[in-house]
Motif scaffolding. Structure first.
Motif, PDB file in Angstrom:
ATOM      1  N   GLN A 118      74.971  70.056  11.551  1.00 29.07           N
ATOM      2  CA  GLN A 118      75.542  68.809  12.078  1.00 29.07           C
ATOM      3  C   GLN A 118      75.956  67.835  10.972  1.00 29.07           C
ATOM      4  OE1 GLN A 118      73.651  66.958  15.544  1.00 29.07           O
ATOM      5  NE2 GLN A 118      72.257  68.711  15.683  1.00 29.07           N
ATOM      6  N   TRP A 119      75.303  67.960   9.817  1.00 31.87           N
ATOM      7  CA  TRP A 119      75.566  67.031   8.700  1.00 31.87           C
ATOM      8  C   TRP A 119      75.583  67.847   7.396  1.00 31.87           C
ATOM      9  CZ3 TRP A 119      76.135  61.731   9.697  1.00 31.87           C
ATOM     10  CH2 TRP A 119      76.312  60.918   8.568  1.00 31.87           C
ATOM     11  N   PRO A 120      76.709  68.467   7.084  1.00 32.07           N
ATOM     12  CA  PRO A 120      76.783  69.399   5.946  1.00 32.07           C
ATOM     13  C   PRO A 120      76.427  68.788   4.593  1.00 32.07           C
ATOM     14  CG  PRO A 120      78.681  69.644   7.387  1.00 32.07           C
ATOM     15  CD  PRO A 120      77.981  68.398   7.818  1.00 32.07           C
ATOM     16  N   ASN A 121      76.649  67.475   4.454  1.00 30.89           N
ATOM     17  CA  ASN A 121      76.436  66.838   3.152  1.00 30.89           C
ATOM     18  C   ASN A 121      74.962  66.468   2.935  1.00 30.89           C
ATOM     19  OD1 ASN A 121      78.101  66.493   0.990  1.00 30.89           O
ATOM     20  ND2 ASN A 121      78.510  64.341   1.377  1.00 30.89           N
ATOM     21  N   VAL A 122      74.095  67.449   3.069  1.00 24.39           N
ATOM     22  CA  VAL A 122      72.656  67.218   2.929  1.00 24.39           C
ATOM     23  C   VAL A 122      72.044  68.382   2.148  1.00 24.39           C
ATOM     24  CG1 VAL A 122      72.090  68.345   5.122  1.00 24.39           C
ATOM     25  CG2 VAL A 122      70.548  66.612   4.198  1.00 24.39           C
ATOM     26  N   ARG A 123      71.006  68.083   1.392  1.00 33.03           N
ATOM     27  CA  ARG A 123      70.333  69.099   0.580  1.00 33.03           C
ATOM     28  C   ARG A 123      68.815  68.988   0.784  1.00 33.03           C
ATOM     29  NH1 ARG A 123      74.856  69.972   0.761  1.00 33.03           N
ATOM     30  NH2 ARG A 123      76.392  70.270  -0.915  1.00 33.03           N
ATOM     31  N   LEU A 124      68.144  70.128   0.651  1.00 34.38           N
ATOM     32  CA  LEU A 124      66.678  70.166   0.751  1.00 34.38           C
ATOM     33  C   LEU A 124      66.110  70.699  -0.545  1.00 34.38           C
ATOM     34  CD1 LEU A 124      63.961  70.047   2.296  1.00 34.38           C
ATOM     35  CD2 LEU A 124      64.468  72.352   3.176  1.00 34.38           C
ATOM     36  N   ARG A 125      65.173  69.962  -1.117  1.00 36.80           N
ATOM     37  CA  ARG A 125      64.494  70.389  -2.352  1.00 36.80           C
ATOM     38  C   ARG A 125      63.002  70.525  -2.033  1.00 36.80           C
ATOM     39  NH1 ARG A 125      67.468  69.863  -6.950  1.00 36.80           N
ATOM     40  NH2 ARG A 125      65.786  69.188  -8.340  1.00 36.80           N
ATOM     41  N   GLU A 147      76.359  57.821  -4.686  1.00 39.43           N
ATOM     42  CA  GLU A 147      77.812  57.713  -4.744  1.00 39.43           C
ATOM     43  C   GLU A 147      78.520  58.941  -4.183  1.00 39.43           C
ATOM     44  OE1 GLU A 147      79.083  56.733  -8.649  1.00 39.43           O
ATOM     45  OE2 GLU A 147      78.051  54.795  -8.700  1.00 39.43           O
ATOM     46  N   ASN A 148      77.917  60.116  -4.371  1.00 38.68           N
ATOM     47  CA  ASN A 148      78.553  61.340  -3.862  1.00 38.68           C
ATOM     48  C   ASN A 148      78.264  61.572  -2.373  1.00 38.68           C
ATOM     49  OD1 ASN A 148      75.905  62.178  -3.831  1.00 38.68           O
ATOM     50  ND2 ASN A 148      76.157  63.799  -5.379  1.00 38.68           N
ATOM     51  N   SER A 149      77.507  60.658  -1.774  1.00 36.64           N
ATOM     52  CA  SER A 149      77.172  60.695  -0.332  1.00 36.64           C
ATOM     53  C   SER A 149      76.309  61.887   0.077  1.00 36.64           C
ATOM     54  CB  SER A 149      78.456  60.687   0.518  1.00 36.64           C
ATOM     55  OG  SER A 149      79.184  59.507   0.292  1.00 36.64           O
ATOM     56  N   VAL A 150      75.777  62.627  -0.882  1.00 36.23           N
ATOM     57  CA  VAL A 150      74.900  63.757  -0.565  1.00 36.23           C
ATOM     58  C   VAL A 150      73.481  63.247  -0.356  1.00 36.23           C
ATOM     59  CG1 VAL A 150      73.889  65.921  -1.386  1.00 36.23           C
ATOM     60  CG2 VAL A 150      76.298  65.421  -1.831  1.00 36.23           C
ATOM     61  N   ILE A 151      72.933  63.490   0.825  1.00 33.19           N
ATOM     62  CA  ILE A 151      71.572  63.058   1.151  1.00 33.19           C
ATOM     63  C   ILE A 151      70.587  64.147   0.746  1.00 33.19           C
ATOM     64  CG2 ILE A 151      69.989  62.345   2.987  1.00 33.19           C
ATOM     65  CD1 ILE A 151      72.263  60.381   2.477  1.00 33.19           C
ATOM     66  N   THR A 152      69.589  63.767  -0.055  1.00 27.91           N
ATOM     67  CA  THR A 152      68.573  64.729  -0.503  1.00 27.91           C
ATOM     68  C   THR A 152      67.276  64.511   0.253  1.00 27.91           C
ATOM     69  OG1 THR A 152      69.510  64.916  -2.728  1.00 27.91           O
ATOM     70  CG2 THR A 152      67.206  65.558  -2.448  1.00 27.91           C
ATOM     71  N   ILE A 153      66.818  65.582   0.910  1.00 23.83           N
ATOM     72  CA  ILE A 153      65.511  65.586   1.573  1.00 23.83           C
ATOM     73  C   ILE A 153      64.542  66.301   0.635  1.00 23.83           C
ATOM     74  CG2 ILE A 153      64.178  66.364   3.564  1.00 23.83           C
ATOM     75  CD1 ILE A 153      66.876  66.469   5.103  1.00 23.83           C
ATOM     76  N   LEU A 154      63.436  65.681   0.341  1.00 26.69           N
ATOM     77  CA  LEU A 154      62.425  66.270  -0.540  1.00 26.69           C
ATOM     78  C   LEU A 154      61.184  66.625   0.244  1.00 26.69           C
ATOM     79  CD1 LEU A 154      61.334  66.896  -3.453  1.00 26.69           C
ATOM     80  CD2 LEU A 154      60.513  64.519  -3.499  1.00 26.69           C
ATOM     81  N   LEU A 160      69.456  82.520   6.602  1.00 25.18           N
ATOM     82  CA  LEU A 160      70.147  81.407   7.258  1.00 25.18           C
ATOM     83  C   LEU A 160      71.364  80.926   6.458  1.00 25.18           C
ATOM     84  CD1 LEU A 160      66.990  79.362   8.370  1.00 25.18           C
ATOM     85  CD2 LEU A 160      68.482  80.728   9.846  1.00 25.18           C
ATOM     86  N   ASN A 161      71.650  81.635   5.357  1.00 26.20           N
ATOM     87  CA  ASN A 161      72.795  81.282   4.506  1.00 26.20           C
ATOM     88  C   ASN A 161      72.701  79.850   3.971  1.00 26.20           C
ATOM     89  OD1 ASN A 161      74.201  83.806   4.839  1.00 26.20           O
ATOM     90  ND2 ASN A 161      74.795  83.125   6.898  1.00 26.20           N
ATOM     91  N   LEU A 162      71.485  79.502   3.539  1.00 25.93           N
ATOM     92  CA  LEU A 162      71.244  78.164   3.012  1.00 25.93           C
ATOM     93  C   LEU A 162      71.057  78.159   1.493  1.00 25.93           C
ATOM     94  CD1 LEU A 162      68.705  76.881   5.719  1.00 25.93           C
ATOM     95  CD2 LEU A 162      71.121  76.255   5.520  1.00 25.93           C
ATOM     96  N   ASP A 163      71.445  79.250   0.842  1.00 26.72           N
ATOM     97  CA  ASP A 163      71.213  79.386  -0.594  1.00 26.72           C
ATOM     98  C   ASP A 163      71.787  78.233  -1.415  1.00 26.72           C
ATOM     99  OD1 ASP A 163      71.708  81.995   0.851  1.00 26.72           O
ATOM    100  OD2 ASP A 163      70.714  82.777  -0.938  1.00 26.72           O
ATOM    101  N   GLN A 164      72.908  77.674  -0.960  1.00 24.55           N
ATOM    102  CA  GLN A 164      73.582  76.626  -1.723  1.00 24.55           C
ATOM    103  C   GLN A 164      73.040  75.230  -1.419  1.00 24.55           C
ATOM    104  OE1 GLN A 164      75.771  77.608  -4.113  1.00 24.55           O
ATOM    105  NE2 GLN A 164      75.116  79.633  -3.412  1.00 24.55           N
ATOM    106  N   THR A 165      72.200  75.130  -0.389  1.00 25.31           N
ATOM    107  CA  THR A 165      71.745  73.801   0.017  1.00 25.31           C
ATOM    108  C   THR A 165      70.224  73.611  -0.054  1.00 25.31           C
ATOM    109  OG1 THR A 165      71.816  74.532   2.319  1.00 25.31           O
ATOM    110  CG2 THR A 165      73.723  73.336   1.495  1.00 25.31           C
ATOM    111  N   VAL A 166      69.474  74.698  -0.222  1.00 27.50           N
ATOM    112  CA  VAL A 166      68.012  74.620  -0.354  1.00 27.50           C
ATOM    113  C   VAL A 166      67.613  75.083  -1.749  1.00 27.50           C
ATOM    114  CG1 VAL A 166      65.773  75.437   0.479  1.00 27.50           C
ATOM    115  CG2 VAL A 166      67.635  75.005   2.112  1.00 27.50           C
TER     116      VAL A 166
END
Length: 376
Positions: free
Chosen positions: A198-205, A167-174, A223-229
């Motif tokens: 290119q697609w800010p609404n994505v997260r990596l776990r 629902e929040n449109s955030v795509i999670t890559i595992l 890489l300043n990815l602290d908030q997304t990885v």
């Protein structure tokens, strides 16, 4: 019902669930475990487990337990047990899994020249992919001794579900794997950096622990990815399943390391496919034997971070492709990598090796008796 001794130096690292799965699902054979060190007993309860400190002690255990076959887990263990096998006059099956391949410089050093003798004296060998079989044959193992035996997963423990956009449109890559060079986590983070731009609404776990953690954390900060990885650390089997249920895409960027270390066919990819996750991975070792590019996932060359990023973006931008890929992936795993079917196959290998060994012994005895009779 034959009695098998499964020998593994450490019983059992958290990453080797496949060994435990085979043990507890045996039904046409009984097994004991022999090890030098016992670990993770709460996650891998098994009885009986015999600890030994020397080959002499192991020989005494195998003799007392009336073992019909030694199953050495990993090539290096097989080389270490040659003396035991010869002393007891017992057949031995050795399973290769990846790091123990002769293409790995460090492993070759540890064999200390015993690999040729192992190939000569060992009755049979299992490998987890056709790629591994080619490697062993190239290094002198008789092809007739090699069985391609895929390690399976317990399909029922990975319920299939449709991967949908939350629902929040955030795509999670595992991604799941030890934080070691051959898992290619640094390549995945670099690719994710390109995706995120290119697609800010994505997260990596990333689930897993290992010696590269500090280096990878620093890469994320740089890489300043602290908030997304997010680094999840080592997770239990149950927690990994839960992560797979929550993710939308699975990625594993496996590579062959500079010293030649490589994968077999990573079980975590089978688990992701069984769950219904669209998968992005690399054309590495036996992975193309599991994933058909464009059908059950997307494969890119090793170290191709731009290609990896494009593959991830392709899936993220085209969620309509998720379901057909997921169905094909589940179908493949169910057909070829089902733990129950693979255990049946393993038990058939056990029986074949034991019967052929006993037959050769009978023929040798008959020949000796004929020679004795002729001499008289």
């Amino acid at each position: 019902m034959p009695k098998i001794a499964v020998v593994r130096n450490w019983f059992l690292p958290i990453s080797e669930t496949f060994i435990y799965s085979e043990l507890v699902n045996l039904h046409a054979a009984t097994a004991i475990v022999c090890c030098k060190k016992e670990m993770n007993q709460d996650q891998f309860p098994f009885d009986p487990v015999f600890k030994y400190k020397s080959n002499e002690a192991l020989s005494a255990i195998l003799r007392k337990e009336h073992i019909a076959l030694i199953h050495a887990r990993f090539g290096l263990t097989g080389a270490d047990l040659l003396q035991v096998k010869q002393e007891l006059g017992m057949p031995m099956l050795t399973s290769f899994h990846g790091f123990d391949l002769p293409t790995n410089v460090k492993s070759m050093q540890k064999y200390k020249g015993r690999l040729d003798l192992l190939f000569q004296e060992g009755e049979a060998f299992t490998v987890t992919s056709k790629n591994m079989k080619k490697i062993l044959v190239a290094y002198g193992c008789p092809e007739s001794k090699i069985f391609v035996h895929h390690s399976g997963i317990e399909i029922e423990k990975f319920p299939f579900r449709d991967s949908i956009i939350p629902e929040n449109s955030v795509i999670t890559i595992l991604s799941v794997g030890r934080l070691v060079p051959k898992k290619g986590m640094n390549d995945l983070i670099e690719a994710f950096n390109q995706v995120q731009h290119q697609w800010p609404n994505v997260r990596l776990r990333i689930a897993g622990e290992g010696p590269l953690r500090h280096e990878l954390v620093n890469q994320v900060k740089r890489l300043n990815l602290d908030q997304t990885v997010t680094f999840l650390g080592a997770l239990s089997y149950e927690d990994i399943r839960n992560e797979m249920q929550q993710a939308q895409v699975f990625a594993l960027a496996s590579v062959t390391t500079k010293d030649g270390n490589q994968e077999g066919i990573p079980n975590v990819l089978k688990e992701a496919l069984a769950t219904g996750l669209p998968v992005v991975s690399t054309r590495h070792a036996g992975i193309p034997e599991l994933i058909r590019n464009g059908e059950s996932g997307i494969l890119v060359p090793e170290h191709d971070t731009a290609g990896l990023a494009q593959a991830l973006l392709k899936l993220i931008k085209n969620p309509d492709q998720w379901k057909p890929m997921a169905k094909q992936g589940r179908k493949t795993v169910t057909k070829l990598f089902n733990a129950k079917k693979q255990v049946d196959e393993l038990e058939n290998i056990y029986q074949k090796v034991i019967e052929e060994f006993n037959q050769r012994g009978k023929e040798q005895t008959d020949d000796a008796n004929k020679r004795d009779h002729t001499d008289l």
